[in-house]
Write an enzyme that holds these catalytic residues in place. Structure first.
Site, PDB file in Angstrom:
ATOM      1  N   HIS A 102       0.601  -1.263  -0.193  1.00 49.15           N
ATOM      2  CA  HIS A 102       0.009   0.021   0.120  1.00 49.15           C
ATOM      3  C   HIS A 102       0.773   1.351   0.049  1.00 49.15           C
ATOM      4  O   HIS A 102       0.253   2.249  -0.430  1.00 49.15           O
ATOM      5  CB  HIS A 102      -1.073   0.012   1.238  1.00 49.15           C
ATOM      6  CG  HIS A 102      -2.182   0.764   0.954  1.00 49.15           C
ATOM      7  ND1 HIS A 102      -2.292   1.982   0.010  1.00 49.15           N
ATOM      8  CD2 HIS A 102      -3.416   0.576   1.453  1.00 49.15           C
ATOM      9  CE1 HIS A 102      -3.669   2.286   0.289  1.00 49.15           C
ATOM     10  NE2 HIS A 102      -4.227   1.445   0.840  1.00 49.15           N
ATOM     11  N   TYR A 148     -14.472   6.289   8.881  1.00 50.94           N
ATOM     12  CA  TYR A 148     -13.455   6.831   8.034  1.00 50.94           C
ATOM     13  C   TYR A 148     -14.024   6.057   6.528  1.00 50.94           C
ATOM     14  O   TYR A 148     -14.201   5.145   6.459  1.00 50.94           O
ATOM     15  CB  TYR A 148     -11.894   5.677   8.074  1.00 50.94           C
ATOM     16  CG  TYR A 148     -11.036   6.150   7.271  1.00 50.94           C
ATOM     17  CD1 TYR A 148      -9.836   6.834   7.950  1.00 50.94           C
ATOM     18  CD2 TYR A 148     -10.724   5.715   5.995  1.00 50.94           C
ATOM     19  CE1 TYR A 148      -8.778   7.543   7.037  1.00 50.94           C
ATOM     20  CE2 TYR A 148      -9.868   5.958   5.311  1.00 50.94           C
ATOM     21  CZ  TYR A 148      -8.788   6.992   5.932  1.00 50.94           C
ATOM     22  OH  TYR A 148      -7.760   7.266   4.915  1.00 50.94           O
ATOM     23  N   THR A 179      -4.903  10.855  -0.468  1.00 53.16           N
ATOM     24  CA  THR A 179      -6.079  10.473   0.073  1.00 53.16           C
ATOM     25  C   THR A 179      -6.506  11.617   1.047  1.00 53.16           C
ATOM     26  O   THR A 179      -5.575  12.056   1.770  1.00 53.16           O
ATOM     27  CB  THR A 179      -6.405   9.192   0.609  1.00 53.16           C
ATOM     28  OG1 THR A 179      -5.314   9.003   1.533  1.00 53.16           O
ATOM     29  CG2 THR A 179      -6.183   8.148  -0.408  1.00 53.16           C
TER      30      THR A 179
END
Length: 767
Positions: free
Chosen positions: A472, A588, A601
């Site tokens: 990630h 979230y 993000t």
């Protein structure tokens, strides 16, 4: 050692006749071709960078400008403005025709650069306008005059030239930095439904003290960083959220993606692997040549393409205190894992990418190989699943030199890793457990059959179904889903398989054979590997994953309700969570900030005052359906506004995160920041995007859409929910939690989601 000896291409021996040197001409030819290919790529990369660097102008306009100025000068009938050419000639050695051409060329270059950068900065100023984001797009809605003028200006500046992947990078604005007051106001509004009056008054006091006190000093440093850097968040986000994390990547960080499960074109593992590998290599070539279309919102506003650079040839390397991302400009091989054995597989031959029919031969050779894994080789990748510090120490102690270093380099420097699994990946609408197991296989596998450090690992089941596991830190999920969408569309748009299921075509030559990697593990290394394997088993055995397929209705019904599909689903999740947990929770939802340069993000907080009012109304059951619909629409509008704010740089959490980083550097404590950043996200959600590539016609191939993907739970007592709106009547929910938690149950939560979606449908259908 036979493999090592046979791999030698250059050897020498000292004899009485002198130095006897033997060259393997074929290998030297390959080395020469590799060098030629490398230089060609460098030249092409330089050329592409020049083209992107002058966009929206073109190099052709440079020659036109120089030609026009030369014509004006030599004709003598039309004066060059300000007599620039004549003035420049005064500083040149003479006035011959050659020097006059030089003067015209220099003048033309100056004029062209001035115009080019004026265009670029004008485009940058236009992209700073965000009013279009807040315009209503429904039937009958009107667009403001300001947005109409903006649309016309952007179209005029970008018309006439097809952009390359990185063409817009220099024209993207920087992420704006909110004021401390703006962030405090938004934060307090977001936590109001989560706390009682006493707690809220306390948070108001802490926020006010922070705003009037240390917050001013911290903000000044952030203002300086926002001026100096291209993005004030992204480098710190990558470093402190990802690379400095010391827990294992498996489940905790890596995410997965699933095949287009409604299609199953072949059940031959080697054939499917070959086509998917080939499609990935085609995508890599598009990135290298910058021929991949940049994603445009509303076919007009570009998203930042910075993250695409590291899709391939990228590995996260472990460190004692922090990891680092190692990206290579090129790689000519992939690494393949099968039955505990690792292979190096060349992907080029004589200057071109291998065809699927040639790659299938390579994959089949690996599957047919009867050799056994070396000691420690089977569970080797468990090291990448475990604690980062432990892996860093083991890598230094046992893989720093010799044959282990060489073999590790092959894996870490590969374009990507492929795992030819020894199990099937199944989907059966009548047996949900099979799809759940499919997801678990991709999320963590057996704990040792995924190289979790790699940018992504392709996973191929014995029945030909596929998926991926992705690290990630190098990029966000939207970038991997773009690759995955391209791969699946490339497969369905081309006839890659014959009637039996093998790849079509005839190999032009015998493709280069895969090479087994060699390992020499001492006893301490074997102990470390087994320790990591045991820890990985403990972690993966605690994962509770449920993939819920909602086929009662989808995007089509939501649009009829005049509601944003994302807001619709987020409200359903709020209702489902309250029914499951009996309370509201900090929620979230990931939103992108790629409208800005190097954006990643931002967090949308779906649990709002408006959403909680609607949920309470549904739970209490005292309001009429008309009142419930009104509350729902209000909550959805508020959520949509929060999502738009997050995309436009008006979020809460990234600003607070950066303020906290500055406070740690200055070694000052802030009770407000410490409390805010310690709040657990018990409901962590994300929507998997699709439709990012224009090459796939979903009307023509409605089944060619991935089932999405998922990730592990963020909180020990919370849920991770990823969803993809896969069509007009289909939604996939990937729900994860921990079995060790007494508060959560993924199957139970899936039923609550199903119930909530049914309740919302009933509101509108029985209106």
């Amino acid at each position: 050692m036979a493999e090592a000896h046979s791999a030698v291409a250059f050897s020498f021996a000292v004899t009485h006749e002198g130095l006897d040197v033997n060259f393997d001409r074929e290998v030297l030819h390959l080395v020469w071709q590799s060098g030629i290919r490398s230089w060609k790529k460098r030249i092409a990369r330089f050329k592409n960078n020049v083209h992107c660097g002058v966009y929206p102008a073109s190099l052709q306009s440079l020659w036109a400008t120089v030609g026009a100025l030369a014509a004006m000068h030599f004709s003598g009938k039309v004066a060059v403005p300000y007599d620039i050419v004549e003035r420049l000639l005064q500083y040149l050695p003479g006035r011959t025709n050659a020097w006059q051409v030089v003067a015209c060329s220099v003048t033309g270059l100056g004029v062209w650069l001035s115009c080019t950068y004026t265009l670029r900065y004008t485009l940058k100023m236009l992209f700073m306008y965000q009013g279009w984001m807040y315009e209503n797009r429904g039937p009958g809605s009107k667009v403001s005059k300001a947005t109409m003028l903006w649309l016309a200006a952007v179209k005029v500046l970008t018309m006439g030239r097809k952009p390359m992947l990185y063409s817009y990078q220099g024209s993207l604005p920087r992420l704006p930095l909110p004021t401390v007051k703006e962030t405090m106001d938004r934060y307090l509004l977001s936590v109001r439904p989560l706390v009682d009056d006493t707690q809220f008054q306390r948070m108001e006091r802490l926020a006010e003290e922070f705003q009037k006190g240390i917050g001013k000093k911290l903000q000044r440093y952030l203002v300086l960083k926002s001026w100096w850097s291209s993005n004030y968040v992204s480098d710190w986000w990558e470093e402190y959220v990802y690379l400095r994390g010391r827990s294992g990547l498996m489940v905790n960080s890596n995410f997965y993606g699933i095949d287009a499960i409604m299609l199953h074109q072949t059940k031959i593992q080697a054939a499917r692997a070959a086509v998917i590998i080939h499609a990935c290599l085609l995508y890599r070539r598009l990135i290298e040549r910058q021929e991949l279309e940049p994603i445009l919102v509303q076919n007009l506003v570009p998203l930042c393409s910075w993250q695409y650079e590291r899709v391939f040839n990228t590995t996260r390397l472990p460190g004692i205190e922090t990891d680092r991302i190692n990206h290579l400009s090129d790689s000519t091989h992939i690494a393949v894992f099968n039955k505990g054995r690792y292979y190096r597989v060349p992907i080029y031959w004589k200057g071109r990418i291998l065809k699927p029919c040639e790659i299938e031969i390579q994959m089949q050779k690996i599957l047919d190989d009867p050799s056994e894994p070396a000691k420690g080789e089977m569970h080797l990748a468990a090291l990448t699943a475990g604690q980062r510090k432990d892996w860093a120490l083991a890598r230094h102690n046992f893989f720093g030199k010799g044959i282990n270093r060489t073999s590790l380099d092959v894996i870490e420097k590969a374009a990507f890793v492929v795992c030819l699994d020894d199990i099937e990946y199944n989907f059966d609408p009548n047996d949900p457990d099979k799809l759940d197991q499919y997801g678990r296989t991709l999320l963590h596998g057996k704990g040792y059959d995924r190289w979790f450090d790699k940018s992504f690992t392709l996973c191929i089941g014995t029945n030909g179904r596929v998926g991926f596991n992705s690290e990630h830190s190098w990029a966000d999920a939207a970038v991997m889903s773009h690759l995955w969408e391209f791969v699946l569309s490339e497969e369905v748009e081309n006839m890659w398989y014959d009637e039996i299921g093998h790849t079509v075509g005839t190999p032009e030559f015998e493709p280069p054979a895969p090479t087994r990697l060699q390992w020499d593990m001492p006893a301490p290394a074997l102990k470390e590997i087994e320790g990591a394997y045991i820890a990985a088993q403990d972690l993966l055995s605690d994962v509770d994953l449920r993939i819920y397929v909602h086929d009662h209705y989808g995007k089509g019904f939501m649009k009829k309700c005049r509601v944003s599909p994302d807001a619709f689903i987020q409200m359903a999740l709020q209702l489902a969570y309250f029914r499951d947990a009996g309370k509201f929770s900090l929620t979230y939802e990931a939103s992108m900030t790629r409208l800005f340069r190097e954006g990643r993000t931002e967090t949308v907080r779906p649990c709002t005052i408006e959403s909680s009012a609607w949920v309470k109304s549904m739970i209490e059951g005292n309001a009429s359906k008309e009142e419930n619909i009104k509350l729902l629409l209000t909550a959805c509008q508020r959520h949509q506004k929060g999502y738009q704010d997050a995309m436009c740089g008006k979020g809460i959490d990234r600003h607070l995160f950066c303020l906290y980083v500055v406070s740690k550097y200055l070694e000052v404590d802030s009770p407000f920041l410490k409390e805010v950043l310690s709040e657990p996200w018990r409901l962590s959600t994300s929507q998997t995007p699709h439709g990012q590539t224009s090459r796939l016609d979903l009307k023509k191939h409605p089944k060619c859409i991935s089932a999405g993907g998922g990730f592990g739970p963020v909180a020990d007592d919370g849920y991770g929910v990823s969803y993809i709106i896969a069509g007009e009547d289909l939604i996939f929910f990937h729900i994860s939690s921990k079995k060790s938690s007494h508060e959560t149950d993924s199957s139970r939560f899936a039923k609550q989601i199903e119930r909530s979606l049914a309740d919302i449908r009933d509101l509108f259908e029985k209106k």
